[in-house]
Design an enzyme around this catalytic site. Structure first.
Site, PDB file in Angstrom:
ATOM      1  N   ILE B  13       0.833  -1.214   0.000  1.00 49.35           N
ATOM      2  CA  ILE B  13       0.000   0.000   0.000  1.00 49.35           C
ATOM      3  C   ILE B  13       0.865   1.260   0.000  1.00 49.35           C
ATOM      4  CG2 ILE B  13      -0.309   0.231   2.524  1.00 49.35           C
ATOM      5  CD1 ILE B  13      -3.172   0.600   0.052  1.00 49.35           C
ATOM      6  N   SER B  35      11.598   0.640   7.028  1.00 48.16           N
ATOM      7  CA  SER B  35      10.967  -0.640   6.692  1.00 48.16           C
ATOM      8  C   SER B  35      11.879  -1.757   7.157  1.00 48.16           C
ATOM      9  CB  SER B  35      10.707  -0.738   5.190  1.00 48.16           C
ATOM     10  OG  SER B  35      11.835  -1.238   4.525  1.00 48.16           O
ATOM     11  N   LYS B  91      -5.707   2.621   7.024  1.00 46.41           N
ATOM     12  CA  LYS B  91      -6.898   2.008   7.618  1.00 46.41           C
ATOM     13  C   LYS B  91      -6.697   0.491   7.737  1.00 46.41           C
ATOM     14  CE  LYS B  91      -8.779  -0.322   4.115  1.00 46.41           C
ATOM     15  NZ  LYS B  91      -9.436  -1.592   4.050  1.00 46.41           N
ATOM     16  N   ASP B 169     -12.667  -6.510   6.645  1.00 44.44           N
ATOM     17  CA  ASP B 169     -11.525  -5.797   6.061  1.00 44.44           C
ATOM     18  C   ASP B 169     -11.978  -5.008   4.837  1.00 44.44           C
ATOM     19  OD1 ASP B 169      -8.378  -5.529   5.833  1.00 44.44           O
ATOM     20  OD2 ASP B 169      -9.141  -6.066   3.849  1.00 44.44           O
TER      21      ASP B 169
END
Lengths: 311, 311
Positions: B13, B35, B91, B169
């Protein structure tokens, strides 16, 4: 001047707890009751079967205590706030968190008091526990809330339905104490919810918490299958070695093994004293934390099927 | 001056949506990435494997976008806010409502921006739908959100674990549109959650809503077993006869059968435009409503076991 109050829903909790607490408290005057059966205590001038009639017919009513089952509280609270009345809510305050949020916004808009009562928070032992824990880091928390559902809820089918909360009906009392006394918020990390094969609500739950600081060992065990002695205990150990134990539903406090508080529960006296202050200060007290923890447990909890349970 | 931003969690994402949206937006400058794999896009001066290093080592970082899985967002957001950074959350914003509440209080205390992004809210069709419905009473709502989990989440086991949300989801996207466009709040009255025998998260859900006014017929059907054409539709009918339909995940809007908006999704562009405004105004936007509805559905929903589901 005493606050003129009405009771909506005149079942067991209203008769056993709200009525005597209002009677004892000179800051309140019970002037009306709305109950589907049309019940009326002597002192109340007005009795109604429909609470909407009461809201219309008794203009000097300042506040209402909503003691109905949780499923209908939202609509009643909306109507009361729209009619300009302040609202005290029995626990749990609503059927869902979204309903509670709506009531909160409605009360703000109406400029009226909204009060979510979590009765176990008002015991002296609970207040002293909160004071003793303030500022400390928590190393261990063990909540043990085990009781006999057959004794406390004989034949009540709604507690087993979806939305009836199951063992979280008593468990939310424990959570309301935990969220009140802990020096920092707790979060549900993991939960195992045991659903009897023939029921839509859990009969037992094992919960693992975390808190923001530290790697504490924080747990709760709720069980509705406990016969014999009943257990409503909360044990806390801080990083600096303070050992604290709340026993018998938050009426007894031991610190380091020594009994510090042992006072009968005066929960509803405390609730009405607090409501008086809130009304005088024209402010609200909406504590969503215990209800939010219950919703979190259902949302992230693993469901385990256990043997069927008959009353 | 552009806001200096860092990305934490550089998976699909972040690479597909956040990176290009930041690149296109002159109000932002990507200066750091954290990351676990140490990935780094060309323009970012700094790359870290541990986000805590990033928070310490890059003092001119103003804000971070947290794109990790939801389970770890709370701790990261706490650390970022404590380090004085503003926070954008992918989200769903957290693993639980209690975590989100804590972040909200932390952001207030820190005087920093917290932004919960619900990406489907940023489509033009969704904004036009909200405008068209404003002030009207709702008579009917039908949400149909049916997709093929094998296609969208191939081999992802975490979505089936407890706390992985299952069909909620995608369903939370529908709920984020519903709570955004509806002229008054909706509440979950009833939900049937279908759990495959071998899974700890629901594969389908039927939801019945209410809203404060009117006796509307309000429903949602979520299903993860839809092969062939995928359906992400929201139909609304108002008491005065307005017929509105959002199709294809809120990118197309029909009113009275006529296509009014048909624009490709520019969700993340809208998200970063909004984040820029929030940062400039030093304010937060924390929309808990979609997440709260999910928790309510799990709390009051009835669990139904359905046949085992294999990827």
């Amino acid at each position: 001047m005493a606050h003129k109050i009405g009771i909506i829903g005149f079942g067991k909790i209203a008769q056993d707890q709200h009525l005597p607490s209002i009677r004892k408290n000179p800051d309140f005057e019970l002037i009306a009751v709305a109950s589907q059966r049309g019940l009326k205590p002597d002192e109340a001038k007005h009795a109604f079967q429909d609470y909407r009639e009461m809201l219309k017919a008794v203009p000097d009513l300042e506040a209402v205590a909503i003691c109905t089952p949780p499923q209908v509280r939202h609509q009643i609270a909306r109507d009361a706030l729209l009619a300009g009345k302040s609202v005290l809510l029995e626990k749990p305050p609503a059927a869902t968190l979204s309903e509670l949020q709506d009531m909160k916004l409605m009360a703000q808009k109406a400029g009226k008091t909204l009060f979510t009562t979590w009765h176990a928070q008002y015991n002296k032992a609970v207040h002293e526990a909160k004071k003793a824990l303030a500022g400390w880091e928590i190393k261990r928390l063990q909540v043990t809330w085990k009781e006999d559902v057959r004794h406390w809820h004989p034949g009540q089918q709604w507690i087993w339905e979806a939305g009836g909360f199951g063992v979280f009906d008593p468990g939310i009392n424990a959570l309301s104490i935990v969220s009140f006394i802990m020096p920092e918020p707790v979060f549900i990390k993991k939960a195992d919810l045991q659903f009897p094969a023939n029921r839509d609500a859990p009969i037992a739950a094992d919960i693992q918490f975390s808190c923001a600081h530290g790697q504490g060992d924080l747990n709760a065990a709720f069980d509705w299958r406990q016969t014999g002695p009943q257990t409503w205990d909360i044990e806390v150990e801080t990083a600096n070695g303070l050992q604290l134990k709340l026993r018998e539903g938050g009426t007894k406090l031991e610190i380091g093994g020594k009994l510090m508080v042992d006072e009968p529960s005066e929960e509803y006296e405390g609730i009405y004293a607090c409501f008086d202050t809130l009304l005088n200060e024209r402010t609200s007290l909406v504590d969503e934390a215990p209800f939010r923890l219950v919703a979190d447990a259902f949302m992230i909890g693993r469901r385990v099927q256990v043997e069927a349970f008959e009353d």
